[in-house]
Design a protein around this motif. Structure first.
Motif, short mmCIF file in Angstrom:
data_model
loop_
_atom_site.label_atom_id
_atom_site.label_comp_id
_atom_site.label_asym_id
_atom_site.label_seq_id
_atom_site.Cartn_x
_atom_site.Cartn_y
_atom_site.Cartn_z
N LEU A 264 -4.99 7.63 2.45
CA LEU A 264 -4.87 6.36 3.15
C LEU A 264 -6.09 6.14 4.04
O LEU A 264 -6.65 5.05 4.11
CB LEU A 264 -3.58 6.32 3.98
CG LEU A 264 -3.37 5.06 4.84
CD1 LEU A 264 -3.37 3.80 3.98
CD2 LEU A 264 -2.09 5.17 5.64
N LYS A 265 -6.51 7.20 4.74
CA LYS A 265 -7.72 7.10 5.58
C LYS A 265 -8.94 6.81 4.71
O LYS A 265 -9.85 6.06 5.11
CB LYS A 265 -7.92 8.38 6.37
CG LYS A 265 -9.09 8.32 7.36
CD LYS A 265 -8.93 7.19 8.36
CE LYS A 265 -9.90 7.31 9.54
NZ LYS A 265 -11.32 7.29 9.16
N GLN A 266 -8.98 7.38 3.51
CA GLN A 266 -10.09 7.12 2.59
C GLN A 266 -10.14 5.63 2.24
O GLN A 266 -11.21 5.02 2.24
CB GLN A 266 -9.92 7.96 1.33
CG GLN A 266 -11.08 7.84 0.34
CD GLN A 266 -10.90 8.76 -0.85
OE1 GLN A 266 -9.96 9.56 -0.91
NE2 GLN A 266 -11.78 8.64 -1.83
N LEU A 267 -8.98 5.04 1.95
CA LEU A 267 -8.94 3.61 1.67
C LEU A 267 -9.42 2.80 2.86
O LEU A 267 -10.23 1.87 2.70
CB LEU A 267 -7.51 3.19 1.30
CG LEU A 267 -7.29 1.69 1.10
CD1 LEU A 267 -8.03 1.19 -0.13
CD2 LEU A 267 -5.80 1.36 1.03
N ILE A 268 -8.95 3.16 4.06
CA ILE A 268 -9.37 2.45 5.27
C ILE A 268 -10.87 2.52 5.45
O ILE A 268 -11.53 1.52 5.77
CB ILE A 268 -8.62 3.01 6.49
CG1 ILE A 268 -7.13 2.66 6.41
CG2 ILE A 268 -9.22 2.49 7.80
CD1 ILE A 268 -6.27 3.33 7.46
N GLY B 19 3.55 2.02 3.48
CA GLY B 19 4.42 3.17 3.69
C GLY B 19 3.59 4.35 4.14
O GLY B 19 2.62 4.72 3.47
N VAL B 20 3.95 4.95 5.28
CA VAL B 20 3.12 6.01 5.86
C VAL B 20 3.95 7.25 6.18
O VAL B 20 4.60 7.32 7.24
CB VAL B 20 2.41 5.52 7.14
CG1 VAL B 20 1.44 6.59 7.65
CG2 VAL B 20 1.68 4.22 6.91
N PRO B 21 3.95 8.25 5.31
CA PRO B 21 4.58 9.53 5.67
C PRO B 21 3.70 10.26 6.67
O PRO B 21 2.47 10.14 6.63
CB PRO B 21 4.65 10.28 4.34
CG PRO B 21 3.52 9.70 3.52
CD PRO B 21 3.40 8.26 3.94
N ILE C 74 0.85 -1.20 0.00
CA ILE C 74 0.00 0.00 0.00
C ILE C 74 0.88 1.24 0.00
O ILE C 74 1.66 1.47 0.93
CB ILE C 74 -0.94 0.01 1.21
CG1 ILE C 74 -1.84 -1.23 1.19
CG2 ILE C 74 -1.79 1.29 1.22
CD1 ILE C 74 -2.72 -1.38 2.42
N VAL C 75 0.77 2.03 -1.05
CA VAL C 75 1.55 3.26 -1.21
C VAL C 75 0.64 4.44 -0.86
O VAL C 75 -0.41 4.62 -1.48
CB VAL C 75 2.07 3.40 -2.66
CG1 VAL C 75 2.79 4.73 -2.84
CG2 VAL C 75 2.99 2.24 -3.01
N LEU D 254 -0.97 -1.18 -4.37
CA LEU D 254 -2.18 -0.37 -4.32
C LEU D 254 -1.76 1.05 -3.94
O LEU D 254 -1.51 1.34 -2.78
CB LEU D 254 -3.16 -0.96 -3.28
CG LEU D 254 -4.62 -0.50 -3.30
CD1 LEU D 254 -5.47 -1.41 -2.40
CD2 LEU D 254 -4.80 0.94 -2.89
N ASN D 255 -1.64 1.90 -4.94
CA ASN D 255 -1.27 3.29 -4.73
C ASN D 255 -2.56 4.10 -4.58
O ASN D 255 -3.34 4.23 -5.52
CB ASN D 255 -0.45 3.81 -5.91
CG ASN D 255 0.12 5.20 -5.68
OD1 ASN D 255 -0.54 6.07 -5.14
ND2 ASN D 255 1.36 5.40 -6.08
N VAL D 256 -2.77 4.63 -3.39
CA VAL D 256 -4.05 5.30 -3.11
C VAL D 256 -4.27 6.54 -3.96
O VAL D 256 -5.40 7.01 -4.11
CB VAL D 256 -4.17 5.67 -1.61
CG1 VAL D 256 -4.17 4.43 -0.74
CG2 VAL D 256 -3.07 6.63 -1.18
#
Length: 207
Positions: free
Chosen positions: A106-110, A94-96, A6-7, A40-42
């Motif tokens: 990323l939160k949208q995907l979650i 990967g989480v900047p 997950i990118v 999976l690049n968000v």
């Protein structure tokens, strides 16, 4: 074996989280030649908004009510994203750090994939995970850190990792490994980034 990568950074080749993750994936691929990597690049997935139609689909999906065409279209897209988690044997994220948290995409995907009877169960009293993934690796990249040198005493740094770790365990990851790469914005940056890549490569041997 399948690994879901997950990118969550939009910075491409300039991204530290992507470069450290790639170092890990290269090493893991050499150690496990049979691995299939699903990236999976968000930012490239054209994720649907989690809006009124998506929420409507969510509630109708749980109660098994008929959906209208717009809701059904979103629900099918959500199911396709969920399937990528269901097919994974390992997860790398990967989480900047953005404002002591994580990128909103990323939160949208979650929010999209965390659906009852897809990634978790709820019987009215207790939650239960639906995935059976032995381990995940989360790479946290931060411009500074929570140490005294950064002058930060707020719980923000801890909040970021706590939430992602909790979510992964909530959906069914048994062991969540973490790799912190900090001080990427200051003079220590080049050194800490290289150290992060070296640690990522070492972690690939036992993943």
């Amino acid at each position: 074996m399948s690994l879901l990568n997950i990118v969550s950074s939009p910075r491409g080749a300039k991204s530290v989280s992507i470069s450290v993750a790639n170092a890990f994936l290269d090493a893991y691929g050499k150690a496990t030649p049979s691995i299939e990597i699903d990236t999976l690049n968000v930012w490239d997935e054209n994720l649907p908004d989690f809006d009124s139609q998506a929420i409507g689909a969510k509630y109708k999906g749980v109660s098994e009510e008929p959906m209208d065409s717009a809701e059904l279209s979103i629900w099918i897209r959500i199911q396709s994203l969920v399937k990528r988690f269901q097919q994974a044997d390992r997860i790398v994220v990967g989480v900047p750090m953005w404002n002591f948290g994580y990128p909103y995409k990323l939160k949208q995907l979650i929010d999209l994939v965390s659906q009852r009877n897809m990634l978790f169960t709820f019987d009215g009293e207790r939650y239960g995970p639906m995935l059976k993934i032995p381990r995940a690796l989360v790479i946290y990249v931060r411009g500074q850190s929570h140490d005294r040198g950064a002058g930060i005493s707020s719980p923000g740094f801890k909040h970021q990792a706590d939430y992602i770790d909790f979510w992964l365990k909530f959906i069914g990851v048994d062991e969540v490994k973490s790799l912190m790469v900090e001080h990427t914005w200051d003079a220590k940056g080049p050194e800490t980034i290289e150290q992060g890549k070296a640690r990522a490569i070492a972690m690939a041997a036992d993943f």
